[in-house]
Design a protein around this motif. Structure first.
Motif, mmCIF file in Angstrom:
data_model
loop_
_atom_site.group_PDB
_atom_site.id
_atom_site.type_symbol
_atom_site.label_atom_id
_atom_site.label_comp_id
_atom_site.label_asym_id
_atom_site.label_seq_id
_atom_site.Cartn_x
_atom_site.Cartn_y
_atom_site.Cartn_z
ATOM 1 N N GLY A 1 -45.668 21.473 -25.728
ATOM 2 C CA GLY A 1 -44.486 21.610 -26.578
ATOM 3 C C GLY A 1 -44.607 22.717 -27.611
ATOM 4 N N LEU A 2 -45.837 23.284 -27.775
ATOM 5 C CA LEU A 2 -46.034 24.359 -28.770
ATOM 6 C C LEU A 2 -45.359 25.649 -28.284
ATOM 7 N N SER A 3 -44.597 26.278 -29.155
ATOM 8 C CA SER A 3 -43.896 27.522 -28.795
ATOM 9 C C SER A 3 -44.826 28.719 -28.946
ATOM 10 N N TYR A 4 -44.660 29.701 -28.066
ATOM 11 C CA TYR A 4 -45.508 30.901 -28.157
ATOM 12 C C TYR A 4 -45.311 31.620 -29.477
ATOM 13 N N SER A 5 -44.107 31.521 -30.071
ATOM 14 C CA SER A 5 -43.862 32.196 -31.359
ATOM 15 C C SER A 5 -44.615 31.546 -32.499
ATOM 16 N N SER A 6 -45.136 30.310 -32.283
ATOM 17 C CA SER A 6 -45.897 29.611 -33.335
ATOM 18 C C SER A 6 -47.392 29.902 -33.248
ATOM 19 N N LEU A 7 -47.818 30.661 -32.220
ATOM 20 C CA LEU A 7 -49.241 30.944 -32.084
ATOM 21 C C LEU A 7 -49.732 31.804 -33.246
ATOM 22 N N ASP B 1 -52.287 33.863 -33.305
ATOM 23 C CA ASP B 1 -52.704 35.208 -32.891
ATOM 24 C C ASP B 1 -51.491 35.958 -32.337
ATOM 25 N N THR B 2 -50.992 36.941 -33.090
ATOM 26 C CA THR B 2 -49.779 37.660 -32.693
ATOM 27 C C THR B 2 -50.007 38.543 -31.467
ATOM 28 N N ARG B 3 -51.271 38.930 -31.223
ATOM 29 C CA ARG B 3 -51.522 39.770 -30.040
ATOM 30 C C ARG B 3 -51.189 39.005 -28.768
ATOM 31 N N VAL B 4 -51.614 37.716 -28.707
ATOM 32 C CA VAL B 4 -51.359 36.903 -27.515
ATOM 33 C C VAL B 4 -49.887 36.513 -27.439
ATOM 34 N N SER B 5 -49.297 36.151 -28.609
ATOM 35 C CA SER B 5 -47.889 35.747 -28.588
ATOM 36 C C SER B 5 -47.003 36.899 -28.103
ATOM 37 N N SER B 6 -47.368 38.152 -28.451
ATOM 38 C CA SER B 6 -46.565 39.290 -27.985
ATOM 39 C C SER B 6 -46.691 39.466 -26.477
ATOM 40 N N LEU B 7 -47.889 39.183 -25.901
ATOM 41 C CA LEU B 7 -48.062 39.277 -24.451
ATOM 42 C C LEU B 7 -47.176 38.256 -23.738
ATOM 43 N N ILE B 8 -47.115 37.025 -24.307
ATOM 44 C CA ILE B 8 -46.281 35.979 -23.703
ATOM 45 C C ILE B 8 -44.809 36.386 -23.786
ATOM 46 N N GLY B 9 -44.435 37.002 -24.946
ATOM 47 C CA GLY B 9 -43.062 37.479 -25.095
ATOM 48 C C GLY B 9 -42.718 38.507 -24.020
ATOM 49 N N LYS B 10 -43.688 39.408 -23.721
ATOM 50 C CA LYS B 10 -43.455 40.387 -22.655
ATOM 51 C C LYS B 10 -43.318 39.698 -21.295
ATOM 52 N N GLY B 11 -44.156 38.658 -21.074
ATOM 53 C CA GLY B 11 -44.099 37.924 -19.820
ATOM 54 C C GLY B 11 -42.745 37.290 -19.592
ATOM 55 N N LEU B 12 -42.144 36.747 -20.663
ATOM 56 C CA LEU B 12 -40.813 36.133 -20.546
ATOM 57 C C LEU B 12 -39.755 37.170 -20.196
ATOM 58 N N LYS B 13 -40.097 38.465 -20.412
ATOM 59 C CA LYS B 13 -39.180 39.538 -20.036
ATOM 60 C C LYS B 13 -39.520 40.111 -18.659
ATOM 61 N N GLY B 14 -40.501 39.477 -17.970
ATOM 62 C CA GLY B 14 -40.821 39.914 -16.613
ATOM 63 C C GLY B 14 -41.980 40.887 -16.528
ATOM 64 N N GLU B 15 -42.763 41.048 -17.603
ATOM 65 C CA GLU B 15 -43.838 42.049 -17.612
ATOM 66 C C GLU B 15 -45.198 41.355 -17.619
#
Length: 633
Positions: free
Chosen positions: A50-56, A58-72
């Motif tokens: 239930g933890l959101s990636y935006s709550s992580l 470490d911003t380096r990892v959260s940004s990678l997950i954000g890219k993944g949600l965009k297909g990267e």
């Protein structure tokens, strides 16, 4: 041997994988996390799901997950700050988007804890890609785990103690063969007879397989061969898993041929570099000895230069102060004279028949006391005017009004009322209900007793003015010569102008227009020296008669402070020389020619610059200083 049942196979692979695996839904929330990930993060599943990636954290990892949600898809290797346990781990992470017919429906995060590993070559990204997971119903979970297995970026095998039982599509690509060529074959079938260390592949494979079945996961380098018998370097991880109650091995194979080639190239380059270093070291030793001797001489010369420069700056400051000392003395003597005069006024009240004043007050009725209070209140503050034409006009109008109202002794009475600050419009309210014979006594009583407060206010204001001049003088002379502090340019300008007040109060119009944020960082005494020199030059240029504009504004990351006078200007033929040391246009004995040179050096030490433009009737010097919040001290 028959293949294992597909029911729960992929779930068991997911849960028992030695690599940390997590699945995020399309909103970026964690919906699945295997035991390895929880163990690495030292966190319970209730804290992770239930933890959101935006709550992580470490911003380096959260940004990678954000890219993944965009297909990267993306990789990361390095330190990772955990969100729940607050640990710092060395990890290798792979983020893969999950696609269905509608597009990206989630993200997989695959990571391996590298904290205890010592060799850089063992820190390779563990990537899994294209995991298709349906979110809506429990019955679709097996599809998710199968997608994870089949879309992994590394070859994954399932095997017993002898042969392969299952493999993913990446295995076919890596070994250049079909699935049916792999199932039923042994690891030795895809290996050369002898490994690079001289041990037969069959013997070493047996050792690793037995160790993994014994509960000790194995990660090691292995020389594999493809179906066409061409060899390639690989890193293999063997882990014991239980599927449908039967102990099996999961093998993950990564092609590290590129890494091996890079390591060999680096080794050769290092050997060449070491040879060059040996040759250069001897050359540098002799050069270093020469530089050390030269540096020692330069340091001694620098210390002498700093000492001389500090003496020049102080001398220039004292020269400016010497020109102002007579005016400063006047600015101190004037309030002191006011204090002495006011003190005599207070004493004169008590030298009179003060008991009579108190008795007169005691005889007043309530209406008279109310009028007395109004007059006393007016008389206890500074009047708006003193002995001026306006005051005389006001006194005459009051006298005529009182005469028309039939009050006796109107000359003395009007003088007291005018000095107390009473206006003509106040008279009707004051005389209402008061006997005409008693009104002069009431006014005289309020005048004498309120005089004590009037004189006290004069003493207070005069003392405040004298203290302000002394404080400005003390600040100018004794500021801290070493500390870096936050400086408000407006306060420094007021300090300098206080020292010049007596010289310019009659003949110079000073206009200020400062930015709300006029803060810089630096040495206060040095910047005060800059403003003192520029303002002193401007006053001398206009011969203390004219206009001086002091302004500041912000441009980009700089505060620009300008000093403008309406004097005759700097002649064009000498404008290129005015910052040269010892260059001056003043008479002998009036200037050292160091003022602007010192200003320029001080401003440059504060990471700024100084410039000017001049024409007849207008000369502006501008000092550019970095804003306080942009400077790292």
């Amino acid at each position: 041997m028959s293949e294992p049942k597909s029911e729960n196979v992929y779930r068991d692979i997911f849960e028992q994988s030695p690599i940390g695996l997590m699945i995020f839904d399309r909103q970026g929330k964690i919906i699945e996390a295997n035991e390895s990930s929880l163990r690495f993060l030292k966190a319970g599943k209730d804290k992770i799901i239930g933890l959101s990636y935006s709550s992580l954290k470490d911003t380096r990892v959260s940004s990678l997950i954000g890219k993944g949600l965009k297909g990267e898809a993306s990789d990361y290797e390095g330190p990772y700050n955990t969100t729940v346990s607050g640990l710092t781990l060395q990890v290798r992470i792979r983020v893969n988007p999950l696609f269905d017919n509608s597009g990206v429906f989630g993200v997989t995060l695959i990571f391996e804890d590298l904290t205890e590993r010592k060799k850089t070559e063992e820190k390779l990204a563990v990537t899994l890609s294209d995991i298709r997971i349906a979110q809506e119903a429990l019955e679709e979970h097996e599809v998710k785990f199968k997608t994870l297995f089949e879309s992994a970026g590394e070859a994954i095998f399932l095997m017993d103690d002898r042969v392969f039982l299952e493999c993913n599509p990446k295995t076919e690509e890596m070994f250049g063969c079909k699935r049916e060529d792999i199932i039923g074959a042994s690891p030795v079938d895809f290996s050369p007879e002898i490994q690079p260390d001289g041990i037969p592949s069959s013997q070493r494979a047996f050792q690793k397989i037995q160790a993994a079945f014994g509960g000790k996961p194995q990660t090691f380098d292995w020389l594999h061969c493809r179906k066409d018998r061409t060899n390639f370097d690989a890193e293999v991880t063997l882990t014991s898993v239980t599927l449908n109650g039967k102990a099996l091995l999961q093998a993950i194979v990564r092609d590290i041929s590129g890494r091996k080639r890079a390591e060999e190239e680096i080794r050769k380059l290092n050997e060449d570099l070491e040879q060059k270093v040996v040759l250069r070291t001897e050359e540098l030793k002799s050069t270093n000895t020469y530089l050390e001797n030269t540096n020692r001489d330069l340091l001694l010369a620098l210390e002498e230069l700093k000492s001389t420069q500090a003496q020049l700056v102080q001398s220039e400051k004292m020269a400016v102060l010497g020109q102002l000392i007579a005016g400063i003395a006047h600015e101190v003597n004037t309030p002191l004279g006011a204090i002495i005069s006011s003190n005599e006024g207070i004493q004169s009240v008590f030298r009179q028949d003060w008991e009579k004043l108190l008795c007169e007050f005691a005889d007043l009725d309530s209406q008279e006391r109310e009028t007395w209070k109004k007059i006393f209140t007016k008389g206890s503050i500074f009047p708006d005017f003193y002995d001026s034409s306006e005051e005389r006009k006001n006194r005459k109008i009051i006298r005529e009004t009182l005469q028309n109202l039939g009050f006796p002794s109107s000359e003395f009475l009007s003088e007291n009322l005018a000095e107390l600050g009473i206006r003509i419009e106040d008279i009707p309210d004051l005389v209402q209900g008061i006997q005409k014979e008693k009104f002069p006594t009431l006014v005289a009583n309020a005048y004498n007793l309120s005089g004590i407060l009037r004189y006290s206010n004069v003493v207070r204001e005069a003392a405040s003015k004298a203290a302000r001049v002394i404080r400005a003088l003390k600040t100018y002379v004794y500021q801290d010569h070493a500390g870096i502090s936050l400086i408000d340019i407006r306060e420094q300008m007021d300090l300098v102008l206080t020292l010049y007040y007596n010289k310019v109060k009659q003949g110079v119009e000073i206009r200020r227009n400062f930015a709300d944020n006029s803060l810089v960082k630096g040495q206060a005494d040095q910047l005060t020296q800059v403003w003192a020199n520029l303002i002193n030059n401007a006053f001398q240029a206009i011969s203390y008669q004219g206009r001086l504009d002091l302004e500041s504004h912000i441009k980009d990351d700089y505060l620009i402070v300008s000093v403008t006078d309406d004097g005759p200007g700097v002649p064009k033929e000498i404008q290129d020389r005015i910052f040269e040391p010892f260059f001056t246009t003043k008479e002998k004995g009036e200037g050292s020619g160091l003022g602007l040179d010192i200003c320029k050096k001080i401003v440059e030490r504060h990471q700024g610059k100084i410039d000017f433009d001049s024409s007849p009737g207008r000369t502006t010097f501008r000092v550019h200083l970095p804003l306080a919040e942009k400077i790292l001290i």
